[in-house]
Design an enzyme around this catalytic site. Structure first.
Site, short mmCIF file in Angstrom:
data_model
loop_
_atom_site.label_atom_id
_atom_site.label_comp_id
_atom_site.label_asym_id
_atom_site.label_seq_id
_atom_site.Cartn_x
_atom_site.Cartn_y
_atom_site.Cartn_z
N SER A 51 0.83 -1.63 -0.09
CA SER A 51 -0.33 0.12 -0.13
C SER A 51 0.99 0.87 -0.05
CB SER A 51 -0.75 -0.07 1.26
OG SER A 51 -1.90 1.16 1.00
N ASN A 52 0.63 2.56 0.31
CA ASN A 52 1.38 3.72 0.22
C ASN A 52 0.55 4.40 1.57
OD1 ASN A 52 -1.26 5.45 -0.30
ND2 ASN A 52 -1.09 4.29 -2.38
N ALA A 53 1.19 5.43 2.15
CA ALA A 53 0.73 6.47 3.28
C ALA A 53 0.12 7.87 3.47
CB ALA A 53 2.04 6.81 3.65
#
Length: 208
Positions: free
Chosen positions: A21-23
């Site tokens: 995923s990402n932040a």
């Protein structure tokens, strides 16, 4: 107007408990949704997993994966006047999702990655008389990257920002229209930028 807005990250699972995923916090997308509701619009908010409550008055559709986000957006877009695609969608996913939980073996593990569906491009290709506004988070050659995205995905405008926007309460953005011209440069709290973006959309596409 009835506006489709995407927000937050997507997740692509390696096994049943681990994912890529990402932040992205979802703050910008949720701010755009709140600004659109405040301006009197109907909002369909398609959101990846975030630790936020959807703005009151939105129709919330919660998703996890990029495939789920694409399906939700395509299902909703036909009844909308346009889309503001703020979500930070994963560009790649593991080719194979393993059942259960992968365990340590003491050896290196290789994961083959393939591209996910391009949600924004799908919306752009079928937009007809609807508007499509994308967000471009670019780290190197930002203007060039944003212009390529604007044209490749058939957007009417693109919002350019950088990695410093991730997780932040504020942002600095450039709004680039379909001609490739920078028509606005804004800095400040994401809520303020969202209000300005919705005001710009109203000026160009409001049918009231």
């Amino acid at each position: 107007m009835r506006i489709l807005i995407t927000a937050g990250p997507t997740r692509e699972y390696l096994d049943d408990v681990r994912y890529l995923s990402n932040a992205s916090s979802g703050r910008m997308g949720y701010a755009v949704a709140a600004a659109a509701v405040a301006a009197g619009h109907e909002v369909v908010l398609v959101s990846g997993p975030v630790a936020m409550t959807a703005p009151e008055g939105c129709q919330l559709v919660s998703v996890e994966t990029t495939e789920q986000m694409g399906a939700a957006c395509l299902g909703a877009f036909g009844d909308c006047d346009g889309v503001v695609a703020v979500a930070a969608v994963c560009d790649y996913r593991p080719r194979v999702r393993h059942e259960g939980k992968l365990t340590k073996t003491g050896r290196a593990v290789s994961v083959e990655m393939i591209e996910t569906d391009d949600v924004l491009a799908m919306l752009g290709s079928g937009k007809a008389d609807r508007f499509v506004i994308g967000f471009a988070l670019e780290a190197s050659n930002p203007r060039e990257g944003a212009l390529q995205k604007l044209r490749a995905k058939n957007c009417d405008a693109i919002v350019l920002n950088g990695p410093e926007a991730i997780g932040s309460e504020s942002n600095s953005i450039e709004l680039i229209d379909s001609s490739g011209s920078v028509v606005a440069t804004w800095s400040g709290p994401k809520s303020e930028l969202a209000t300005r973006l919705i005001e710009w959309i109203d000026q160009k596409w409001s049918r009231a």
